[in-house]
Write an enzyme that holds these catalytic residues in place. Structure first.
Site, PDB file in Angstrom:
ATOM      1  N   ASP A  10       3.844 -75.050 -51.837  1.00 52.66           N
ATOM      2  CA  ASP A  10       4.804 -76.151 -51.947  1.00 52.66           C
ATOM      3  C   ASP A  10       4.750 -76.649 -53.383  1.00 52.66           C
ATOM      4  OD1 ASP A  10       6.602 -78.211 -51.323  1.00 52.66           O
ATOM      5  OD2 ASP A  10       5.019 -79.562 -50.657  1.00 52.66           O
ATOM      6  N   SER A  11       5.667 -77.524 -53.725  1.00 54.45           N
ATOM      7  CA  SER A  11       5.636 -78.159 -55.034  1.00 54.45           C
ATOM      8  C   SER A  11       4.419 -79.071 -55.170  1.00 54.45           C
ATOM      9  CB  SER A  11       6.905 -78.977 -55.255  1.00 54.45           C
ATOM     10  OG  SER A  11       7.022 -79.975 -54.258  1.00 54.45           O
ATOM     11  N   TYR A  42      10.233 -80.500 -56.990  1.00 52.22           N
ATOM     12  CA  TYR A  42      11.206 -79.410 -57.026  1.00 52.22           C
ATOM     13  C   TYR A  42      12.634 -79.923 -56.865  1.00 52.22           C
ATOM     14  CZ  TYR A  42       7.917 -75.444 -56.782  1.00 52.22           C
ATOM     15  OH  TYR A  42       6.979 -74.487 -57.051  1.00 52.22           O
ATOM     16  N   GLY A  43      12.769 -81.083 -56.233  1.00 55.60           N
ATOM     17  CA  GLY A  43      14.103 -81.596 -55.927  1.00 55.60           C
ATOM     18  C   GLY A  43      14.964 -81.893 -57.141  1.00 55.60           C
ATOM     19  N   CYS A  73       8.234 -75.606 -48.209  1.00 46.93           N
ATOM     20  CA  CYS A  73       9.043 -76.547 -48.983  1.00 46.93           C
ATOM     21  C   CYS A  73      10.497 -76.298 -48.646  1.00 46.93           C
ATOM     22  CB  CYS A  73       8.789 -76.341 -50.471  1.00 46.93           C
ATOM     23  SG  CYS A  73       9.883 -77.284 -51.552  1.00 46.93           S
ATOM     24  N   ASN A  74      11.187 -77.306 -48.154  1.00 45.41           N
ATOM     25  CA  ASN A  74      12.593 -77.154 -47.800  1.00 45.41           C
ATOM     26  C   ASN A  74      13.443 -76.805 -49.014  1.00 45.41           C
ATOM     27  OD1 ASN A  74      13.189 -78.362 -44.773  1.00 45.41           O
ATOM     28  ND2 ASN A  74      11.357 -79.230 -45.699  1.00 45.41           N
ATOM     29  N   THR A  75      13.221 -77.487 -50.129  1.00 44.98           N
ATOM     30  CA  THR A  75      14.035 -77.260 -51.318  1.00 44.98           C
ATOM     31  C   THR A  75      13.858 -75.841 -51.844  1.00 44.98           C
ATOM     32  OG1 THR A  75      13.920 -79.612 -51.913  1.00 44.98           O
ATOM     33  CG2 THR A  75      14.522 -78.064 -53.656  1.00 44.98           C
ATOM     34  N   CYS A 183      11.873 -82.584 -45.413  1.00 40.20           N
ATOM     35  CA  CYS A 183      10.971 -82.434 -46.551  1.00 40.20           C
ATOM     36  C   CYS A 183       9.568 -82.374 -45.989  1.00 40.20           C
ATOM     37  CB  CYS A 183      11.112 -83.603 -47.522  1.00 40.20           C
ATOM     38  SG  CYS A 183       9.868 -83.610 -48.852  1.00 40.20           S
ATOM     39  N   HIS A 185       6.835 -83.189 -47.174  1.00 38.92           N
ATOM     40  CA  HIS A 185       6.033 -84.377 -47.465  1.00 38.92           C
ATOM     41  C   HIS A 185       6.203 -85.448 -46.378  1.00 38.92           C
ATOM     42  CE1 HIS A 185       5.841 -82.625 -51.508  1.00 38.92           C
ATOM     43  NE2 HIS A 185       4.971 -83.546 -51.860  1.00 38.92           N
TER      44      HIS A 185
END
Length: 261
Positions: A10-11, A42-43, A73-75, A183, A185
């Site tokens: 993930d970021s 990342y967004g 990570c969704n993004t 997200c 997070h």
């Protein structure tokens, strides 16, 4: 059987919410977790920047001989997973909002996806909605700076509650009764979100679905592990800071190493 590790990235620390679900669903599997904290969030990055970052992480996983990768990570999923599947041969499982799940939930016909602005504005998410919930009203809400606040590890920061109320209270006024957390997070804020929206609003995240999909893939490919090894944690940022925040989120001792990618 295959005792090679699984790569999870993930970021930042958000992907740990996915890792926790994997550890529950597949207790014999060993994981290598990478937090790309030198480049969080990342967004705010372009598709080209994200492909470059994710490519470097994937190359790292290849060197570590992982048997599968979880894009926690969704993004990163919505902007890079198609390209990564072209480049790399191992199974790559992404994380996307559980649109099919929330489409079946609402009594009012009104739902929401609460994600980063980048995910909320992505064509990938819009395509998911059109495919799985074309007749459901789904509001796409991009949370501002929540990712960065969670990265600090102080989940009791009053600014978090303030920002959650700013984004969520209008959804209640609109009659939304199901929310997908888009997200990785945000599951760490699930209790706070539930208190704001009330018990009548259903809140779901992707962690369990990702873990079950991973189990399905490993089973079908005869790659389930017979014995667990030592989970490894890496960050492109400050390893000491990562350890402190990860231990708070994971409720256990974490040892991390810095890596330049």
């Amino acid at each position: 059987m295959n005792n090679q590790p699984i790569g999870v990235f993930d970021s930042g620390v958000g992907g740990l919410s996915i890792l926790l679900e994997i550890q529950k669903e597949l207790p014999c599997e060993t994981s290598i977790f990478v937090a790309d904290q030198a480049y969080v969030p990342y967004g705010r990055k372009s598709k080209e920047e994200l492909i470059e970052r994710v490519g470097k992480i994937m190359d790292f996983f290849v060197k570590k001989e992982v048997k599968a990768v979880i894009v926690a990570c969704n993004t990163a999923t919505v902007y890079t997973i198609d390209e990564m599947r072209k480049r790399y041969r191992m199974p790559i499982i992404g994380t996307v909002p559980v649109i099919k799940v929330i489409a079946r939930m609402p009594r009012s016909g009104k739902t929401a996806v609460f994600s980063t602005p980048a995910t909320a504005n992505s064509q990938y998410l819009e395509d998911l909605i059109q495919k799985f919930a074309p007749n459901i009203e789904i509001k796409k809400i991009g949370g501002s700076n929540l990712e960065e606040l969670i990265e600090e590890g102080d989940l009791n920061n009053p600014e978090i509650k303030k920002r959650l109320e700013f984004h969520l209270i209008p959804l209640l006024k609109d009659g939304v009764d199901a929310i997908a957390l888009g997200c990785t997070h945000y599951p760490f804020l699930k209790e706070k979100i539930q208190r704001i929206v009330g018990q009548k609003v259903k809140i779901v995240d992707s962690g369990g679905a990702v873990a079950r999909r991973l189990k399905e893939v490993l089973t079908n490919e005869n790659m389930l592990a017979a014995q667990k090894g030592t989970d490894l944690y890496y960050t492109t940022g400050d390893s000491g800071k990562f350890e402190k925040v990860a231990e708070e989120l994971m409720k256990g001792k974490i040892k991390a190493s810095h890596v330049d990618l």
